[in-house]
Write a protein that holds these residues in place. Sequence first.
Motif, PDB file in Angstrom:
ATOM      1  N   GLY A 179     -28.464   2.034 -22.450  1.00  0.00           N
ATOM      2  CA  GLY A 179     -28.757   1.037 -21.418  1.00  0.00           C
ATOM      3  C   GLY A 179     -29.294  -0.253 -22.019  1.00  0.00           C
ATOM      4  O   GLY A 179     -28.967  -1.352 -21.574  1.00  0.00           O
ATOM      5  N   ALA A 180     -30.108  -0.121 -23.060  1.00  0.00           N
ATOM      6  CA  ALA A 180     -30.632  -1.314 -23.740  1.00  0.00           C
ATOM      7  C   ALA A 180     -29.479  -2.100 -24.371  1.00  0.00           C
ATOM      8  O   ALA A 180     -29.494  -3.337 -24.389  1.00  0.00           O
ATOM      9  CB  ALA A 180     -31.660  -0.920 -24.795  1.00  0.00           C
ATOM     10  N   GLY A 203     -28.004  -4.049 -21.508  1.00  0.00           N
ATOM     11  CA  GLY A 203     -28.855  -5.192 -21.162  1.00  0.00           C
ATOM     12  C   GLY A 203     -28.764  -6.302 -22.190  1.00  0.00           C
ATOM     13  O   GLY A 203     -28.673  -7.488 -21.847  1.00  0.00           O
ATOM     14  N   ALA A 204     -28.753  -5.928 -23.466  1.00  0.00           N
ATOM     15  CA  ALA A 204     -28.654  -6.936 -24.532  1.00  0.00           C
ATOM     16  C   ALA A 204     -27.292  -7.621 -24.491  1.00  0.00           C
ATOM     17  O   ALA A 204     -27.186  -8.838 -24.697  1.00  0.00           O
ATOM     18  CB  ALA A 204     -28.898  -6.277 -25.892  1.00  0.00           C
ATOM     19  N   PRO A 253     -33.616   0.774 -18.502  1.00  0.00           N
ATOM     20  CA  PRO A 253     -33.042   0.535 -19.834  1.00  0.00           C
ATOM     21  C   PRO A 253     -32.396  -0.851 -19.956  1.00  0.00           C
ATOM     22  O   PRO A 253     -32.461  -1.472 -21.027  1.00  0.00           O
ATOM     23  CB  PRO A 253     -31.995   1.645 -19.971  1.00  0.00           C
ATOM     24  CG  PRO A 253     -32.462   2.738 -19.071  1.00  0.00           C
ATOM     25  CD  PRO A 253     -33.071   2.029 -17.907  1.00  0.00           C
ATOM     26  N   LEU A 254     -31.788  -1.330 -18.879  1.00  0.00           N
ATOM     27  CA  LEU A 254     -31.158  -2.655 -18.933  1.00  0.00           C
ATOM     28  C   LEU A 254     -32.209  -3.740 -19.160  1.00  0.00           C
ATOM     29  O   LEU A 254     -31.991  -4.688 -19.930  1.00  0.00           O
ATOM     30  CB  LEU A 254     -30.403  -2.952 -17.631  1.00  0.00           C
ATOM     31  CG  LEU A 254     -29.333  -1.959 -17.177  1.00  0.00           C
ATOM     32  CD1 LEU A 254     -28.622  -2.480 -15.928  1.00  0.00           C
ATOM     33  CD2 LEU A 254     -28.312  -1.727 -18.282  1.00  0.00           C
ATOM     34  N   VAL A 303     -35.005  -3.385 -20.662  1.00  0.00           N
ATOM     35  CA  VAL A 303     -35.429  -3.262 -22.063  1.00  0.00           C
ATOM     36  C   VAL A 303     -34.451  -4.015 -22.971  1.00  0.00           C
ATOM     37  O   VAL A 303     -34.849  -4.772 -23.860  1.00  0.00           O
ATOM     38  CB  VAL A 303     -35.521  -1.767 -22.459  1.00  0.00           C
ATOM     39  CG1 VAL A 303     -35.613  -1.595 -23.971  1.00  0.00           C
ATOM     40  CG2 VAL A 303     -36.712  -1.115 -21.776  1.00  0.00           C
ATOM     41  N   GLY A 304     -33.159  -3.830 -22.737  1.00  0.00           N
ATOM     42  CA  GLY A 304     -32.146  -4.500 -23.554  1.00  0.00           C
ATOM     43  C   GLY A 304     -32.129  -6.004 -23.361  1.00  0.00           C
ATOM     44  O   GLY A 304     -31.959  -6.771 -24.315  1.00  0.00           O
ATOM     45  N   LEU A 335     -34.970  -7.233 -25.262  1.00  0.00           N
ATOM     46  CA  LEU A 335     -34.690  -7.098 -26.698  1.00  0.00           C
ATOM     47  C   LEU A 335     -33.855  -8.286 -27.191  1.00  0.00           C
ATOM     48  O   LEU A 335     -34.134  -8.854 -28.250  1.00  0.00           O
ATOM     49  CB  LEU A 335     -33.948  -5.775 -26.954  1.00  0.00           C
ATOM     50  CG  LEU A 335     -33.461  -5.518 -28.383  1.00  0.00           C
ATOM     51  CD1 LEU A 335     -34.637  -5.378 -29.349  1.00  0.00           C
ATOM     52  CD2 LEU A 335     -32.585  -4.253 -28.443  1.00  0.00           C
ATOM     53  N   GLU A 379     -35.252   8.232 -17.685  1.00  0.00           N
ATOM     54  CA  GLU A 379     -35.016   6.844 -18.090  1.00  0.00           C
ATOM     55  C   GLU A 379     -36.298   6.004 -18.003  1.00  0.00           C
ATOM     56  O   GLU A 379     -36.471   5.054 -18.759  1.00  0.00           O
ATOM     57  CB  GLU A 379     -33.903   6.224 -17.234  1.00  0.00           C
ATOM     58  CG  GLU A 379     -32.540   6.807 -17.596  1.00  0.00           C
ATOM     59  CD  GLU A 379     -31.380   6.229 -16.804  1.00  0.00           C
ATOM     60  OE1 GLU A 379     -31.561   5.973 -15.605  1.00  0.00           O
ATOM     61  OE2 GLU A 379     -30.299   6.034 -17.390  1.00  0.00           O
ATOM     62  N   GLU A 421     -38.233   7.039 -21.263  1.00  0.00           N
ATOM     63  CA  GLU A 421     -37.532   6.522 -22.439  1.00  0.00           C
ATOM     64  C   GLU A 421     -37.695   4.998 -22.531  1.00  0.00           C
ATOM     65  O   GLU A 421     -37.909   4.444 -23.616  1.00  0.00           O
ATOM     66  CB  GLU A 421     -36.035   6.863 -22.349  1.00  0.00           C
ATOM     67  CG  GLU A 421     -35.737   8.360 -22.440  1.00  0.00           C
ATOM     68  CD  GLU A 421     -34.233   8.661 -22.467  1.00  0.00           C
ATOM     69  OE1 GLU A 421     -33.420   7.711 -22.559  1.00  0.00           O
ATOM     70  OE2 GLU A 421     -33.871   9.844 -22.390  1.00  0.00           O
ATOM     71  N   SER A 422     -37.600   4.341 -21.405  1.00  0.00           N
ATOM     72  CA  SER A 422     -37.643   2.872 -21.397  1.00  0.00           C
ATOM     73  C   SER A 422     -39.042   2.341 -21.704  1.00  0.00           C
ATOM     74  O   SER A 422     -39.192   1.357 -22.434  1.00  0.00           O
ATOM     75  CB  SER A 422     -37.171   2.333 -20.045  1.00  0.00           C
ATOM     76  OG  SER A 422     -35.844   2.734 -19.810  1.00  0.00           O
ATOM     77  N   ASN A 441     -41.298   3.813 -23.435  1.00  0.00           N
ATOM     78  CA  ASN A 441     -41.532   4.051 -24.864  1.00  0.00           C
ATOM     79  C   ASN A 441     -40.873   2.960 -25.706  1.00  0.00           C
ATOM     80  O   ASN A 441     -41.494   2.394 -26.613  1.00  0.00           O
ATOM     81  CB  ASN A 441     -40.995   5.435 -25.249  1.00  0.00           C
ATOM     82  CG  ASN A 441     -41.206   5.733 -26.717  1.00  0.00           C
ATOM     83  OD1 ASN A 441     -42.299   5.568 -27.247  1.00  0.00           O
ATOM     84  ND2 ASN A 441     -40.154   6.132 -27.401  1.00  0.00           N
ATOM     85  N   LEU A 442     -39.603   2.659 -25.403  1.00  0.00           N
ATOM     86  CA  LEU A 442     -38.894   1.634 -26.188  1.00  0.00           C
ATOM     87  C   LEU A 442     -39.554   0.266 -26.052  1.00  0.00           C
ATOM     88  O   LEU A 442     -39.737  -0.447 -27.044  1.00  0.00           O
ATOM     89  CB  LEU A 442     -37.428   1.532 -25.739  1.00  0.00           C
ATOM     90  CG  LEU A 442     -36.464   2.612 -26.219  1.00  0.00           C
ATOM     91  CD1 LEU A 442     -35.030   2.243 -25.817  1.00  0.00           C
ATOM     92  CD2 LEU A 442     -36.539   2.789 -27.725  1.00  0.00           C
ATOM     93  N   LEU A 444     -42.754   0.374 -28.030  1.00  0.00           N
ATOM     94  CA  LEU A 444     -42.477   0.532 -29.457  1.00  0.00           C
ATOM     95  C   LEU A 444     -41.958  -0.771 -30.070  1.00  0.00           C
ATOM     96  O   LEU A 444     -42.357  -1.158 -31.165  1.00  0.00           O
ATOM     97  CB  LEU A 444     -41.428   1.642 -29.620  1.00  0.00           C
ATOM     98  CG  LEU A 444     -40.997   2.018 -31.026  1.00  0.00           C
ATOM     99  CD1 LEU A 444     -42.113   2.746 -31.753  1.00  0.00           C
ATOM    100  CD2 LEU A 444     -39.734   2.895 -30.979  1.00  0.00           C
ATOM    101  N   TRP A 445     -41.073  -1.427 -29.334  1.00  0.00           N
ATOM    102  CA  TRP A 445     -40.436  -2.637 -29.861  1.00  0.00           C
ATOM    103  C   TRP A 445     -41.163  -3.925 -29.423  1.00  0.00           C
ATOM    104  O   TRP A 445     -40.695  -5.013 -29.672  1.00  0.00           O
ATOM    105  CB  TRP A 445     -38.964  -2.681 -29.432  1.00  0.00           C
ATOM    106  CG  TRP A 445     -38.135  -1.580 -30.053  1.00  0.00           C
ATOM    107  CD1 TRP A 445     -38.457  -0.815 -31.137  1.00  0.00           C
ATOM    108  CD2 TRP A 445     -36.835  -1.110 -29.627  1.00  0.00           C
ATOM    109  NE1 TRP A 445     -37.440   0.082 -31.402  1.00  0.00           N
ATOM    110  CE2 TRP A 445     -36.433  -0.079 -30.500  1.00  0.00           C
ATOM    111  CE3 TRP A 445     -35.976  -1.482 -28.582  1.00  0.00           C
ATOM    112  CZ2 TRP A 445     -35.220   0.602 -30.371  1.00  0.00           C
ATOM    113  CZ3 TRP A 445     -34.771  -0.815 -28.444  1.00  0.00           C
ATOM    114  CH2 TRP A 445     -34.389   0.223 -29.334  1.00  0.00           C
TER     115      TRP A 445
END
Lengths: 327, 324
Positions: free
Chosen positions: A66-67, A70-71, B121-122, B124-125, B128, B152, B155-156, B158-159, B162-163
């Motif tokens: 998913g990341a 999004g990226a 998650p999106l 997060v991305g 990022l 999710e 997980e999200s 945490n990411l 973490l990042w």
Amino acid sequence: MDNITTYREAVKEAIRKAMREDERVFLMGEDVGHYGGCYAVSMGLLDEFGAERIIDTPLSESAFTGAGIGAAMNGMRPIVEIMTVNFSLLALDQIMNNAATLLHMSGGQFNVPLVIRMATGGGKQLAAQHSHSLEGWFAHIPGLKVLTPATIQDAYEMVGLALADPDPVLIFENALLYNSKGSLDVHATPTPIGKALIHKVGKDITIVSYGISLFKALEASKTLAEDGIDAEVIDLRSLRPLDDETIMNSIKKTHKVIIVDEGWKSGSISAEIMARINEQAFYELDAPMERVCTAEVPIPYAKHLEDAALPNPEKIVAMAKKMMGKS
Amino acid sequence: MELDLNKAKEFYKEMLLIRRFEEKCVELYSNQKIRGFLHLYIGEEAIAVGVMSALSQEDAVFATYREHGHAIAHGVSAKSMMAEMFGKMEGCSRGRGGSMHLFDGATRFYGGSAIVAGALPLAVGMALADKMMKRNRVTVCIFGDGAVAEGEFHESLNLAALWKLPVLFVCENNRYAMGTALKYTESETDIYKKAASYKISSKQIDGMSVMDVAQAAKEAIASIHKEQAPMFLECLTYRFRAHSMFDAELYRQKSEVEEWKRKDPLTLFENSLKDKNMWSEIDRAEMEDEIKNTIDEAVTFAENGTLEPIEDLERFVYSEASHG
């Protein structure tokens, strides 16, 4: 400009080239950095590009896929590596409900230029949670493109083609192919996504294959030649989109077809191909279409059972001979 | 938080616009102009208005299927939203998304996701990418208490931690995941504590108070920029209406709903403005008229919109040439 290399090195070289040329490209996945990749595809890339672009992720397939989406929506060109197709099921929500739908749900506003690579296939005695070939499932989904590089040349070219595509592209690398050797011409013009290649021209029977099955089909064609059967071997290269034209043109010439598919027979991509032949080339057929697929069983551990479950050249030869009336 | 009259008017009017917009949606649903699922934001308006007041134009928003309020507060036009719900081409998603999937590129409003926790998650991305490209902007991700049970979510978080990503997580805890109370599904019902376990700075706030939300969001955004790390706000709130138009509300007592209605964000804010001697400066009738005009125009726009030709059915599955 050809040089001999491995499938693994070809994929790595393509990733390296893309990362050197485009700062938006990055790689993320489990063990891609410090470990060097589960199949050593990314070995050395961490040293060259650093931890900001070769990103080790936790075992969170859904979140890091998913990341990647999004990226990608935010200007990047991510390559997400999922260790094997079996683990991609943990990310299926993201692949299906987001990557494949966002462009459409947003009325064309947000495309997702994401590349997802994963290993697929059986044959290493890894049993029922590490051996399946599920690429046909993904080919069911509108919004995705599904690539299955078999050759060293395609292993290299498809990374670049996928990164250049504005939409999500899934690349399935058969794990048994990583050590295979062959010639690579990095200056060749890439064969586009959606174009199948005829690897052996023949006139008697068409064998449609993809991924590792290409080599099983080619080996079978050699045995068949000894019996005077001239098989044509097609490598689909892409399961979505499918190159209907190349398949139908071949059948117009040979009038017989076998489809080799490492997926299970029921509801498989081979079933889809048969349906299309039925729709588009039924009257060209001189014999019922046939298939060589994986047996309808979770892949077993024991070697003799696994071997029996998977397609192999002998099964293809036997099927072809039966169709040619030579069994 | 300093509150001048203009800000007070703006907050009140935005919340009232969302309330009236939603009420109009119910009416249009009954008249079968709007179909599919319809999830109303009535009761939760303070969160959208408070959070969006803290954002800059560069910031991105991911929301849920109960997102009309977030879209309005973020600046998506009522016209394009209403046209979307009418299934018209002029809709903010060309009629391909409907009530649950409002998208607007111009304001960086990324939907309207109807898979619970699927947008985390999106976000997060998205953040990022901003971090990698050294862009100084924030991604806001809004979700309900139901999302907390999904993998999710964990997980999200945490990411993001973490990042060290610039994400503002906003949990709208309205106490029910559809019809099941949080206490029946979570071992820890103080959701902000879960975020803290991922080392994300987190807070539980009164989601019925627009002032509290605006203040917390402002501080959170400032902290994200300063610390280069995510933040988490748990906003305690309540939805006054059913989960969707198909919900008979058998799982909660009417008395509980009435209890929460006493904390109606509009009433709360009105009382607070009275305390500050600002309420008399607000012409409520004039505001209602303006809002009615906005909504009437939106409905007319939607009514007059175009149905996409059937020939275009299979468009937007893959990018067209302009995207390549």
